[in-house]
Scaffold this motif. Structure first.
Motif, PDB file in Angstrom:
ATOM      1  N   GLY A  57      -2.219   2.271   3.852  1.00 37.05           N
ATOM      2  CA  GLY A  57      -3.461   1.601   4.270  1.00 37.05           C
ATOM      3  C   GLY A  57      -3.527   0.184   3.759  1.00 37.05           C
ATOM      4  O   GLY A  57      -4.323  -0.163   2.885  1.00 37.05           O
ATOM      5  N   LYS A  90      -4.875   6.593   2.730  1.00 39.13           N
ATOM      6  CA  LYS A  90      -3.917   7.312   1.893  1.00 39.13           C
ATOM      7  C   LYS A  90      -2.483   6.985   2.266  1.00 39.13           C
ATOM      8  O   LYS A  90      -1.579   7.125   1.463  1.00 39.13           O
ATOM      9  CB  LYS A  90      -4.111   8.818   2.062  1.00 39.13           C
ATOM     10  CG  LYS A  90      -5.345   9.374   1.390  1.00 39.13           C
ATOM     11  CD  LYS A  90      -5.346  10.903   1.495  1.00 39.13           C
ATOM     12  CE  LYS A  90      -6.751  11.439   1.367  1.00 39.13           C
ATOM     13  NZ  LYS A  90      -6.890  12.743   2.002  1.00 39.13           N
ATOM     14  N   ALA A 109       0.864  -1.186   0.000  1.00 43.28           N
ATOM     15  CA  ALA A 109       0.000   0.000   0.000  1.00 43.28           C
ATOM     16  C   ALA A 109       0.895   1.229   0.000  1.00 43.28           C
ATOM     17  O   ALA A 109       1.751   1.367   0.872  1.00 43.28           O
ATOM     18  CB  ALA A 109      -0.915   0.010   1.231  1.00 43.28           C
ATOM     19  N   ASP A 111      -8.062   9.175   5.618  1.00 47.47           N
ATOM     20  CA  ASP A 111      -6.606   9.360   5.654  1.00 47.47           C
ATOM     21  C   ASP A 111      -5.857   8.035   5.795  1.00 47.47           C
ATOM     22  O   ASP A 111      -4.794   7.836   5.203  1.00 47.47           O
ATOM     23  CB  ASP A 111      -6.224  10.236   6.859  1.00 47.47           C
ATOM     24  CG  ASP A 111      -5.864  11.657   6.429  1.00 47.47           C
ATOM     25  OD1 ASP A 111      -6.135  12.008   5.253  1.00 47.47           O
ATOM     26  OD2 ASP A 111      -5.328  12.406   7.254  1.00 47.47           O
ATOM     27  N   LEU A 112      -6.406   7.157   6.610  1.00 46.29           N
ATOM     28  CA  LEU A 112      -5.735   5.873   6.844  1.00 46.29           C
ATOM     29  C   LEU A 112      -5.513   5.130   5.531  1.00 46.29           C
ATOM     30  O   LEU A 112      -4.578   4.326   5.410  1.00 46.29           O
ATOM     31  CB  LEU A 112      -6.557   4.988   7.790  1.00 46.29           C
ATOM     32  CG  LEU A 112      -6.754   5.480   9.231  1.00 46.29           C
ATOM     33  CD1 LEU A 112      -7.616   4.504  10.012  1.00 46.29           C
ATOM     34  CD2 LEU A 112      -5.402   5.668   9.922  1.00 46.29           C
ATOM     35  N   ARG A 170       2.183   6.136  15.124  1.00 51.21           N
ATOM     36  CA  ARG A 170       3.267   5.646  14.255  1.00 51.21           C
ATOM     37  C   ARG A 170       4.594   6.332  14.563  1.00 51.21           C
ATOM     38  O   ARG A 170       5.593   6.003  13.927  1.00 51.21           O
ATOM     39  CB  ARG A 170       2.905   5.900  12.793  1.00 51.21           C
ATOM     40  CG  ARG A 170       1.549   5.309  12.399  1.00 51.21           C
ATOM     41  CD  ARG A 170       1.234   5.649  10.951  1.00 51.21           C
ATOM     42  NE  ARG A 170      -0.109   5.175  10.601  1.00 51.21           N
ATOM     43  CZ  ARG A 170      -0.574   5.133   9.369  1.00 51.21           C
ATOM     44  NH1 ARG A 170       0.193   5.541   8.364  1.00 51.21           N
ATOM     45  NH2 ARG A 170      -1.794   4.693   9.129  1.00 51.21           N
TER      46      ARG A 170
END
Lengths: 462, 462
Positions: free
Chosen positions: B424, B421, A100, B418-419, A127
Motif C-alpha cells: 500500500g 497491508k 511499502a 487490505d490495500l 495485479r
C-alpha cells in the motif's frame, strides 16, 4: 532524478541501455541466493515485468532478500541490454528502497488461482497477469470507441441514469428511492410516492436510446456510453445486473447506414486494441483462447454478412435436428441458432434483419409487409448476438398504433412522440453491450471476469 | 451522390465553391417573397447554419415556401462563394425535398426563450444555439479528458454504480431495490433485505474513489469517469442529484504530484475545447459571459497558486468584515471565501492544502502536526471549488484509528484496509465534478443547463 515508467522503457528500451534509471513498482516474485537475487518488478503501467538483479554489495542486501511478494519498492540502478537472455534487458540495482511492505498473508503468491477464487478478491486480482490484461484492454477499447465517434463528429450524450418511466419495457428495472423503507407511508394501501425524492416512482435506466434519439434529431450523429441496469434474476456467464452500453443514434439514416456504422465501429475497435494492446492480446491468444487472433483477423478481413430473418429461418429450419430449440417463422433466434448462422453458415459476423414485429420493441420501424420491422442483430462467431439495433418508427400514427397494441403508456412518452411531430426524419441506432465486446476481444468466458466489480444476484461486494 | 455534413463544408469551404452538393438538415428559419426565398439550414454537425437560396424555378417552389420551421429537408444545389456577404457561402437550390414536416405548434420559433422555459422542453432545447453549443462543448470536454489520461497511460476504470456500502459518508444516498414496496416483508419491524436483489441494502454510489484506489495500486495510474448520485434535497444552481465525476488516482504520488496532475489536466481540457470548439466558445464569449476568454486565457497562462489552509485563514481573517460568514481556524471555507481567495487575492486558480482533519474525510492522510490532513481543493475565479482531492492515508494503523474516530464501519471496508497491508504505497487522487467544469468552460450559470436531462428534487422528467 524521476522514476521512469515501464511503458516508456518498453517503448524505446534502447534509449536506456547502459544508463542509470530509477524505477518503482511492486514485487511480483523474488528469489535469492547467498550473494545475489532477482526481483520481477511490475509498475502497473505495462503488462510485462522488469527483472531487477541485486547483489550483496547493496548495503541493505540482507534486508532486501527478505522483501515479500506484493511489496512496493524503488530501485536505482543500471539498465543493461542482455541480448540472448530471456528478457531483453535487466536492471542491476545500486539502491533498493522499501516503500511499502506486504503481509505474508498476501494471497497472490506464485501459484495459479482459479477465476472463481479471484472473484472473491476483486480488490487484488487486477495485479494478476490475466486481469491486468483484461482491464487494460477494457480501457483501450473504451478509448477506441470514444475516438471512433469523435473522429466522425458524433456528439457524446449522457442520458439520465435515474428515470421515471419504464419506457422501453426491456426488462425488470431496479427501483430508486430516498424513502425510509422501514417506515413507509401508504395511501389506499399503496406507497405514497409524492413523498419520494422525485415525487413519483423512479428506476435505473435499462437503455439511453430514447433520449439518444433526442440528440440525434438535434445533432444528427450522437452516441451514449454509460451504465445500464437489469434487475433480472439470471445467473448466466453472459448477464450482469449492471453493465455498460454504447448506443449510437444517427439521423437521416436507414438500416443500411446503421449496419455500415456498426461494422466500421467493430473493425475500428479491434484494430485499435490489436495495435495498442499488443502484449495483452498476445497473452490472451496464448493463454485464454488459441483461436483468438484467427477469429479477430477473420472479422477484420470480412465484409459482414447480411441476411433477413426470413432467409435465416429457411436455413435454420433445414438444420432443426441440430438444435435444442427447433425454429419456425415467428420464433426468436436463440444463441445456438445465432452461433450456427455466424459460425457454420457464414464463418464471419452476420447481420440478421427484419424480424417479426411480435418479438421486437415498439419503436422499431414497421416494414411494408406489416409483419416485420426494420431490426438488425449482429451475430458473431462464439458469442452470438453482439449488437441489436433498428431503424426507428418515425411516423407518428404508426408509432402510436404500436404503442397501443403493445401497452406502452403514451402519456409518459409525450416527448418521444413530440420528436415525430417536429422534423422527425428517418433515424436509426443500435446498442452494443460493452462487456460482451470485451469478452469477444479477450476470449474471456464469463462476464464476471471483464467487469471490475460485477453486480449479480446476491452480489454487490466491493 | 451522398449528403455532405456541415462540419466538413465549414472545415474546407473552398473545396466546395462552385460545386454541386447535397446537404440535409433542419430548417431553423425560412423567409420568402414572391419569386425567391431563404432558408437557414442546420444539420446538427456544426454550430453554424448554411443559407439556402431558393427561387421560383424550382418545380415545387410554392410547396417549399410553405415549409415550416423545424422541418427536415434535403437540398441539392450549387455551393457559391459569396465574398462580402454576411456568410462566406450559400447554396443555390436546384432541388429541395421535404423529409419530415414540423407541426405549427413547434415551440422553437424565432423568438428568444428563457432558460427556465427551455428546461421544460429538454427534448427540443438541443436544437437552440445555446444548448447546441453547451452539449457540444460537453462532448468535447469529455473527449479531452479521455485523451489526456490516455496519452499518459492511465487505465480507465469503471467502479460500480450500485454499492452495498455507504463508504465515503459523502452525503445522502439513493437506495436501490427490487423489492415490491407495496408489499414489503418485515422481520422485527425492519425490512427483510435478505429477499432483496443483492441480499442486503444497496445504494447508488456517491464516489468511485475507494475502488479507484484498488486500480491505482495495480496500474499505478487510473481514472474514473462516470455518474455519481446525491439524494440531497438542495435546490441550488450548483447541485444536481445525478452528475458525472472524473476521479484520477495515482500511486507512488504525493499531494504535490496530485496538484500538478490537476493543473495539467485543467489546462489541457481548456486548450482542447478552445481549439476544437471555436464556434461554440465564441458564442459563449459573445452571448453568455463576455469575460470568458479573458478568464480562460488567464488560467492557461498562470501557474496555479498554492497556499495552505493556515495561510488562507490568516488572509481571510483580515477580511472578515467582507463576508457573510466570518472565518476562524477550523471552519470550512465557504464559496464566498473560495471566490475571494481565487479572485481578489490570487486572480487565478489556487490550491488550498492541509485542512483541519475535522472537516475532511476519514481516508485523507494525517499530517505530522496531527491536526491537519493532506487535502487539496482547487478554487477557481467565479466558481469556487472545482476540484477536491487528497493524499490517501496509506498507514493501516492511522487509517483504522480515523475510521474508529469517525464511526466508519471497518467490516464493510475490509478490502480497503487490505490495500494497506499489501504494497500500500503512498497514493493520491482527486475528484472533478464534470458539470462544474462545463459551467466553468461555458459561463453557464445553472447546472440544470449543462446536464442534458437534469435530475433534481421532484424532477425526473424525460
Amino acid at each position: 532524478m524521476k522514476a521512469i515508467e515501464f511503458r516508456e522503457i518498453f517503448k524505446f528500451p534502447e534509449n536506456y541501455y547502459g544508463k542509470e534509471v530509477i524505477v518503482e513498482g511492486w514485487i511480483r516474485t523474488i528469489r535469492d541466493s547467498k550473494n545475489f537475487g532477482f526481483i520481477e518488478l511490475n509498475d502497473g503501467t505495462y503488462m510485462k515485468n522488469v527483472q531487477i538483479v541485486f547483489e550483496n554489495i547493496l548495503s541493505n542486501f540482507e534486508e532486501v532478500r527478505k522483501f515479500s511478494t506484493g511489496s512496493a519498492i524503488t530501485v536505482k540502478g543500471m539498465l543493461e541490454h542482455t541480448p540472448g537472455a530471456k528478457q531483453l534487458f535487466e536492471i542491476k540495482a545500486t539502491e533498493i528502497t522499501l516503500e511499502a511492505g506486504s503481509d505474508s498473508s498476501y494471497p497472490l503468491q506464485k501459484k495459479r488461482h482459479s477465476f472463481e477464487y479471484l472473484r472473491t478478491i476483486a480488490h487484488l486480482r487486477p495485479r494478476t497477469n490475466t486481469f491486468s490484461a483484461v482491464f487494460r484492454v477494457r480501457s483501450l477499447a473504451a478509448f477506441a470507441i470514444h475516438k471512433f465517434f469523435n473522429e466522425r463528429g458524433f456528439v457524446y450524450a449522457h442520458p439520465p441514469i435515474i428515470t421515471a418511466s419504464d419506457a422501453e419495457g426491456a426488462g425488470e428495472m431496479f427501483k430508486v428511492t430516498s424513502l425510509d423503507l422501514d417506515n413507509l407511508e401508504y395511501v389506499d394501501g399503496k406507497v405514497d410516492y409524492t413523498k419520494d425524492f422525485f415525487g413519483k416512482p423512479s428506476n435505473l435506466t435499462v437503455s439511453g436510446q430514447l433520449e439518444a434519439e433526442i440528440f440525434a434529431l438535434a445533432f444528427k450523429n450522437t452516441y451514449t456510453f454509460g451504465p445500464t441496469f437489469r434487475a433480472e434474476n439470471s445467473n448466466t456467464t453472459r448477464h450482469a445486473s449492471e453493465f455498460w452500453m454504447i448506443e449510437p443514434e444517427i439521423a437521416f439514416a436507414d438500416l443500411n447506414d446503421n449496419m455500415q456504422l456498426a461494422e466500421d465501429m467493430i473493425k475500428y475497435i479491434i484494430e485499435y486494441v490489436m495495435e495498442n494492446g499488443k502484449e495483452e492480446m498476445e497473452f490472451f491468444n496464448s493463454f485464454v483462447d488459441k483461436e483468438l487472433f484467427a477469429k479477430l483477423d477473420n472479422v477484420l478481413n470480412s465484409d459482414f454478412g447480411r441476411i433477413t430473418y426470413n432467409e435465416a429461418i429457411e436455413i435454420l429450419k433445414k438444420n432443426n435436428d441440430k438444435f435444442d430449440y427447433p425454429v419456425e417463422w415467428g420464433t426468436d433466434i436463440q444463441t445456438e441458432h445465432e452461433r450456427y448462422l455466424s459460425e457454420k453458415i457464414f464463418g464471419k459476423p452476420v447481420f440478421v434483419t427484419n424480424y417479426p414485429k411480435e418479438i421486437k420493441a415498439f419503436y422499431m420501424r414497421m416494414n411494408d409487409d406489416n409483419k416485420t420491422v426494420a431490426a438488425m442483430d449482429l451475430l458473431v462467431p462464439s458469442i452470438g448476438e453482439l449488437i441489436g439495433g433498428s431503424q426507428r418508427e418515425e411516423r407518428l400514427e404508426l408509432l402510436e398504433k404500436r404503442m397501443d397494441e403493445m401497452g406502452v403508456a403514451k402519456e409518459d412518452l409525450w416527448w418521444y412522440l413530440d420528436l415525430r411531430k417536429y422534423g422527425g426524419v428517418k433515424h436509426s441506432g443500435y446498442g452494443l453491450g460493452f462487456e460482451r465486446l470485451i469478452m469477444y476481444l479477450t476470449g474471456m468466458g464469463n462476464i464476471r471476469d471483464v467487469l471490475p466489480f460485477p453486480r449479480t444476484p446476491n452480489n454487490a461486494e466491493f
